[in-house]
Design a protein around this motif. Sequence first.
Motif, PDB file in Angstrom:
ATOM      1  N   SER A 529       0.826  -1.204   0.000  1.00  0.00           N
ATOM      2  CA  SER A 529       0.000   0.000   0.000  1.00  0.00           C
ATOM      3  C   SER A 529       0.862   1.257   0.000  1.00  0.00           C
ATOM      4  N   ASP A 530       1.914   1.259   0.797  1.00  0.00           N
ATOM      5  CA  ASP A 530       2.796   2.422   0.868  1.00  0.00           C
ATOM      6  C   ASP A 530       3.541   2.655  -0.444  1.00  0.00           C
ATOM      7  N   ALA A 531       3.766   1.575  -1.213  1.00  0.00           N
ATOM      8  CA  ALA A 531       4.573   1.679  -2.433  1.00  0.00           C
ATOM      9  C   ALA A 531       3.781   2.156  -3.646  1.00  0.00           C
ATOM     10  N   VAL A 532       2.480   2.311  -3.506  1.00  0.00           N
ATOM     11  CA  VAL A 532       1.683   2.781  -4.641  1.00  0.00           C
ATOM     12  C   VAL A 532       2.004   4.254  -4.917  1.00  0.00           C
ATOM     13  N   ILE A 533       2.262   4.570  -6.165  1.00  0.00           N
ATOM     14  CA  ILE A 533       2.554   5.948  -6.566  1.00  0.00           C
ATOM     15  C   ILE A 533       1.313   6.807  -6.340  1.00  0.00           C
ATOM     16  N   ARG A 534       1.478   7.894  -5.604  1.00  0.00           N
ATOM     17  CA  ARG A 534       0.353   8.780  -5.285  1.00  0.00           C
ATOM     18  C   ARG A 534       0.473  10.086  -6.076  1.00  0.00           C
ATOM     19  N   ALA A 535      -0.604  10.464  -6.692  1.00  0.00           N
ATOM     20  CA  ALA A 535      -0.706  11.755  -7.388  1.00  0.00           C
ATOM     21  C   ALA A 535       0.489  12.057  -8.276  1.00  0.00           C
ATOM     22  N   PRO A 536       0.763  11.215  -9.286  1.00  0.00           N
ATOM     23  CA  PRO A 536       1.839  11.560 -10.225  1.00  0.00           C
ATOM     24  C   PRO A 536       1.522  12.882 -10.917  1.00  0.00           C
ATOM     25  N   GLU A 537       2.546  13.627 -11.231  1.00  0.00           N
ATOM     26  CA  GLU A 537       2.350  14.926 -11.889  1.00  0.00           C
ATOM     27  C   GLU A 537       2.562  14.750 -13.396  1.00  0.00           C
ATOM     28  N   PHE A 538       1.452  14.823 -14.134  1.00  0.00           N
ATOM     29  CA  PHE A 538       1.494  14.725 -15.586  1.00  0.00           C
ATOM     30  C   PHE A 538       1.609  16.133 -16.164  1.00  0.00           C
TER      31      PHE A 538
END
Length: 641
Positions: A529-538
């Motif tokens: 869960s911690d390793a999921v990428i959060r809010a990538p900036e496109f």
Amino acid sequence: MAALTCIVSDEIKQGVRSARNGNYPVRTSDHILLLNWNSQCPALLRQIAAASQAPGRRGGDGPLGAFGGSALRGGGRQKVVILADRPKAEMDATVYETLRDRGGNIEVHTRQGTPFKLTDLKKVAAHRASTILLLHPDGSSQGSAEAIKASAAMCLTALDAAPEGQRVVMQMPGDGGGAGGDAAAYLSSLVSTARVAGRDFQVAALPDRKLMHRLVAQTAAQPGIFTCWLDILTLHGASPQFMCRPAPKELEGKPFEEVRRLYLDCVVLGYIDAAGGAAAPAPRVALNPPGAAPLPAGAQLVLLGRNENSHPQPRSGVYSEAAPRAAERLQRERTYKSRPRNIIVCGWPEEGIPELCSGFADLTHSGSTVTFITGKEPPPEWPHKAGNCKFNYVAAKNPTLPKVLIDAGVKGADTVVVGPGAAGGPELETDARVLASLMQVQDAVMASKRKGAPHVVAPIRRHATSKLGHQYFDVLAKETQHRLDRARADADAAASEAAAAAASNGGAAEAAGRAAAAAGALAAAQAASDAVIRAPEFINTGDVISAVLTQVVAESAYDTLMTELLFSPKGQELYLRNPASFNIAPGTPIPFSELAEAARLTGQTALGYIRGGRLAVLAPHATHQVVFGPDDRVVVIAEEF
């Protein structure tokens, strides 16, 4: 008689064909006219639609009210007409897809034709348009595109008398050198000639390639900075906007420090000196000027705010009371030191690496390291140290394979930049490569067993790609959270069972084993869960270019301002600062006026702050109370990082 009959018959047939395909003349006036078609058109329409729907922003001379037609001036729907050498059905389909969820207050008409034919310009009522935006056409060489725009501009000059106040803005992409530089000089000559004829022409030089490299470097070094830019550039009712307003006569000659303290509901960034000085006939932008600098006569103030009618409030003592508190705060010992960043770049087009290195050199923390994973050994001209950075290169046949990323150090990376793999190509294919690479980065992050996910930056070309990317990672986050909740419940049940077994001395060993296994599963679920990428900036450079174009159309001085802030490697830049650099501890309430005074004492101008890299709060009222969290940052403009 027979010949006359044939001519009339042909005219009737042509009229019938035009009526059938909808290519008949437009009967309108006071409209926005877009000439030519390129990839920025959908984003431009979104911006215009947002401007027309912005509450409390219509009328007057503000950035939205000045943009164009009737809707933005207080009545009716905003009318937009597009003339391009492109099938009308294709344009109509794109317009429908772009505006179907947001076009309630905008009316768009498309016509197929040639922008440098007088008959076609008359067909779209160019002589009655309030604003004309001459776009750089897609699918043409640089030289051909500039010739098309120049011919269209000459036709516009030759049209019947335009309405008073009509403005023509010509888009100039490229980076100012080579053919691009020649074209800029060419169009500038055309502008001068048009002005002799009494026409208001302006060239908006927007170097898209340079902009992409600088935005990627800036966002990789400072998570959340792109969110701030979008909040400023995007036209909607809740966002603050840069505004250029004539300074009141009574403020001329007063020190800038005194002037900026008179405005409570916006931030005064500086001024534009229209005279520019004896040696500089062009307007001069002075952002973040010295406090003692006198405000020139006839200058325009550069403001960031939401209220187009902001006025000085000379009797307010808000800033004068905050100034001594800010000075006392900064006199305390400051122990904060910025931390260098570790950045990995994978899949970046090799021809763009030197320019991206230049952006990192200017815009990252001192001592930062950037590792490029490329498909070949680095040539001698690629830098290994420049400015604030040192650069490493890793050669790999497939730069985005999870094993390659792990070997390159993704476990310790602060930011991962994902490139399109190759320059150019169709938008769908380019963005598909970016999305595929993002999945591999996510796989590598999970396999590396690092704590938490890195910040991720990815340039894209389609607005829909960012929606898809965010949706994918949101679903991934929800699924891993669901598994974590289930694992936590299983672990709690197993621990209770083990405790009960130990108390009754019945099957204690087996129960303890099950509890240990459940605890292990919980730890694995937590790590996933911690390793999921959060809010990538496109980063969609086209959206940024379109937003700037829209604002330039609204306000001519915006071009000069954006050249200073976005396109120039020198001068003032947007930065994020840790509140600790101003001796502000997390959880400590502080009025924005005191924060602004502290920033000015360190040679910066505070624009607001951003929560956790996601929620920008810009141009708050001077009395607004701020309580910073550990991940919050102050948004400033400054000359040095």
